[in-house]
Design an enzyme around this catalytic site. Structure first.
Site, PDB file in Angstrom:
ATOM      1  N   ASP A 205       0.863  -1.182   0.000  1.00  0.00           N
ATOM      2  CA  ASP A 205       0.000   0.000   0.000  1.00  0.00           C
ATOM      3  C   ASP A 205       0.901   1.235   0.000  1.00  0.00           C
ATOM      4  OD1 ASP A 205      -1.942   1.931   0.379  1.00  0.00           O
ATOM      5  OD2 ASP A 205      -2.718   1.095   2.257  1.00  0.00           O
ATOM      6  N   ASP A 216      -3.865   7.074  -3.793  1.00  0.00           N
ATOM      7  CA  ASP A 216      -3.811   6.021  -2.781  1.00  0.00           C
ATOM      8  C   ASP A 216      -4.270   4.719  -3.422  1.00  0.00           C
ATOM      9  OD1 ASP A 216      -3.852   4.500  -0.484  1.00  0.00           O
ATOM     10  OD2 ASP A 216      -5.314   5.731   0.582  1.00  0.00           O
ATOM     11  N   HIS A 285     -12.105   5.795   2.251  1.00  0.00           N
ATOM     12  CA  HIS A 285     -12.218   7.154   2.781  1.00  0.00           C
ATOM     13  C   HIS A 285     -12.117   8.194   1.677  1.00  0.00           C
ATOM     14  CE1 HIS A 285      -7.797   7.232   2.305  1.00  0.00           C
ATOM     15  NE2 HIS A 285      -7.878   5.988   2.727  1.00  0.00           N
ATOM     16  N   HIS A 293      -7.047  11.189   4.989  1.00  0.00           N
ATOM     17  CA  HIS A 293      -8.388  10.819   5.435  1.00  0.00           C
ATOM     18  C   HIS A 293      -9.240  12.078   5.493  1.00  0.00           C
ATOM     19  CE1 HIS A 293      -6.404   7.146   7.569  1.00  0.00           C
ATOM     20  NE2 HIS A 293      -6.618   6.926   6.291  1.00  0.00           N
ATOM     21  N   GLU A 318     -11.058   1.141  -0.842  1.00  0.00           N
ATOM     22  CA  GLU A 318     -10.183   0.042  -0.445  1.00  0.00           C
ATOM     23  C   GLU A 318     -10.961  -0.957   0.380  1.00  0.00           C
ATOM     24  OE1 GLU A 318      -6.922   0.953   2.252  1.00  0.00           O
ATOM     25  OE2 GLU A 318      -7.908   2.815   2.848  1.00  0.00           O
ATOM     26  N   GLU A 413      -7.065  -1.674  -3.556  1.00  0.00           N
ATOM     27  CA  GLU A 413      -7.528  -0.286  -3.405  1.00  0.00           C
ATOM     28  C   GLU A 413      -7.321   0.512  -4.683  1.00  0.00           C
ATOM     29  OE1 GLU A 413      -6.672   3.410  -0.293  1.00  0.00           O
ATOM     30  OE2 GLU A 413      -5.167   1.831  -0.560  1.00  0.00           O
TER      31      GLU A 413
END
Length: 432
Positions: A205, A216, A285, A293, A318, A413
Site C-alpha cells: 500500500d 492512494d 475514505h 483521510h 479500499e 484499493e
C-alpha cells in the site's frame, strides 16, 4: 493508506516522445542528393563522365525514451507537455446517467480542467508514477528480501519518478508492507530485520502526491496458491465498491455491496473451507488536499450511513478481507504518524519537541510519515520528542492493525475522481 473505522516480468515502459532538447534526424540529411562523377572534372578514362548517385543515408529512428530498471527517470521526460494518461472511465449509474451528455456538466468539466487548484493532471501524474513503480515492485518483490529493502526500493522509485520537490511532490504516505494477519499500517522502522517468506501474504500500500493530490492505491501478492481465493475475493469486492460509488451514492449501501461480494467467497486451507470475511472496522475514505483521510468513511459491511458522495470529491475505495474474525485490533511497534490537520496550539516545554515539530512541518506538513522518513531527514534521538507531540495531541500515531494470529488478510484499493460528467478510476492499470 487504510483508515480504521470511526468506531475505533519487468517490462520496460517505452514512449515515442523524444526527450527534451533531443535532435531527431529526418529528411534534412537527404534533402539534396549529391552527384559524384568518375575521373577529374567528370571525365573518366574513356573521356566520358559517368554519373552515379550516392546512396541515401538511412533515416535515423525517432528517439525512444525507455524507463530504467529500477525506475529512476522522472515522468516529465515522458510527458513533456504535462498531459498524463486518463484513468479508466465509468459512466454514472441510474439517476446520474444524464451527466455524461449534459452540456452544463461538460462546461463544469472544462472549468475543472482549467482550475489550477483541482487540475486532474496532478492526480493523473501521481497515478502514472504509481503504475510504473508497482509494475517494477511486482517483479522485484521476492521471498528472502527484507521488508526494509522492499519499502525503500518502492519509495526510491516513487521519489525519482514524481521528481520529489519538498511539499510540491513526493511520497503520499509511508509504504505499507503488512504481512499475513496484519492488515495495515506496518512499515519497517530502522533495525527491522523481518524477511519475506514464501508462504506470506503481503499487502503493498503506497501513495504518491502532486501538489497535495494524493493517489492512494494498494494490492496484495502471494507466492503459493493456498490463498488465491482470498485475493480474488478482495479484488472483486474493491471492483464492486468502485462500480457502486458515484455522485449521490450512499456510503452505507456501498458497504453492503462490498460485503456481499467479499463474503460470497471461501478459501480451502488444509482441506477445510474457511469463509472470507470483510473486515468490519476498516474502511475506505475520502481524500482532501494534503489530507489522506478527508472525513468520509466507507465501511466494508452493511450499515445505515446515509451520507452521500458528492461531485468533485475523490475517494480511496479500499477493501480488506480476512480468514479470521473479520475485525482488527492495534498491536505492534508504531511506525506511521501524521501531524493533525486541526492540531491544537500547545505551548511545548521540551525544546526537542519544538525542534522536531518544526522539522515535521517543513518536511511533511499534514501528510503521513514514518520513523524512516525522520531518519532520512537527519533527525536522531527523537523518540522522547515524538512521544511528547503525540501526548499533546499534535501528532497522531497509527499502530499496525491486525486480525487474529494465524489468519490471513488481503487488500486492494483504487482512487476514484467523481468528475461532473463521469467517474474516473485514476489508479486503474493493466494489473488490477
Amino acid at each position: 493508506m487504510s483508515e480504521a473505522a470511526p468506531a475505533t516480468n519487468g517490462h520496460k515502459v517505452v514512449t515515442s516522445t523524444p526527450p527534451p532538447d533531443s535532435h531527431v534526424d529526418g529528411d534534412e540529411d537527404n534533402e539534396h542528393d549529391e552527384v559524384e562523377e568518375d575521373g577529374v572534372n567528370g571525365h573518366g578514362a574513356g573521356g566520358e563522365g559517368k554519373k552515379k548517385k550516392k546512396k541515401k543515408k538511412p533515416k535515423k529512428k525517432k528517439a525512444e525514451h525507455v524507463q530504467s530498471d529500477p525506475p529512476r527517470i522522472g515522468l516529465s521526460k515522458f510527458f513533456p507537455d504535462g498531459i498524463y494518461p486518463e484513468g479508466e472511465i465509468q459512466p454514472y449509474k441510474d439517476d446520474n446517467a444524464w451527466r455524461t451528455t449534459s452540456e452544463e456538466k461538460r462546461y463544469d468539466e472544462r472549468l475543472a480542467l482549467e482550475d489550477p487548484e483541482i487540475t486532474y493532471q496532478n492526480i493523473r501524474r501521481a497515478a502514472e508514477v504509481h503504475r510504473q513503480v508497482r509494475k517494477y515492485a511486482r517483479k522485484m518483490i521476492q521471498p528472502g528480501m527484507t521488508m526494509f529493502d522492499i519499502a525503500e526500493n518502492i519509495e526510491a522509485g516513487t521519489r525519482a519518478l514524481v521528481e520529489e520537490n519538498g511539499l510540491e511532490s513526493g511520497v503520499g504516505f509511508p509504504t505499507g508492507v503488512s504481512l499475513n494477519n496484519c492488515a495495515a499500517h506496518y512499515t519497517p522502522n530502522a533495525g527491522d530485520t523481518t524477511v519475506l517468506q514464501k508462504g506470506d501474504v503481503l499487502k503493498v500500500d503506497f501513495g504518491v502526491h502532486v501538489k497535495g493530490r494524493i493517489l492512494d492505491s494498494a494490492f496484495t501478492i502471494n507466492f503459493e496458491p493456498t490463498y488465491d481465493k482470498l485475493l480474488e475475493a478482495v479484488q472483486a469486492a474493491t471492483n464492486t465498491g468502485v462500480r457502486e460509488a458515484g455522485i449521490d451514492a450512499r456510503l452505507g449501501e456501498i458497504g453492503a455491496a462490498i460485503q456481499e461480494t467479499m463474503e460470497s467467497y471461501e478459501v480451502e486451507v488444509g482441506g477445510k473451507l474457511i469463509p472470507v470475511k470483510a473486515i468490519e472496522n476498516l474502511s475506505g475514505h475520502s481524500i482532501n488536499p494534503y489530507q489522506i483521510h478527508g472525513g468520509k468513511s466507507i465501511l466494508l459491511v452493511k450499515n445505515n450511513d446515509q451520507t452521500k458522495m458528492e461531485e468533485g470529491e475523490y475517494f480511496a475505495i479500499e477493501t480488506f478481507g480476512s480468514t479470521g474474525r473479520g475485525r482488527v485490533v492495534e498491536g505492534g511497534e508504531v511506525s506511521h504518524y501524521a501531524r493533525k490537520v486541526d492540531a491544537p496550539n500547545v505551548a511545548l516545554k521540551l525544546n526537542s519537541a519544538k525542534s522536531l515539530l518544526k522539522s515535521i512541518n517543513k518536511n511533511f506538513g499534514s501528510l503521513p510519515w514514518c520513523r524512516r522518513y525522520l531518519d532520512r531527514a537527519g533527525e536522531s534521538r527523537y523518540l522522547l520528542a515524538l512521544n511528547n507531540l503525540v501526548a499533546q495531541g499534535i501528532v497522531q500515531e497509527y499502530p499496525p492493525l491486525c486480525d487474529a494470529r494465524g489468519s490471513m488478510t488481503a487488500q486492494f484499493e483504487h482512487t476514484i475522481l467523481l468528475r461532473p460528467t463521469v467517474k474516473e478510476v485514476v489508479s486503474r492499470g493493466e494489473d488490477y
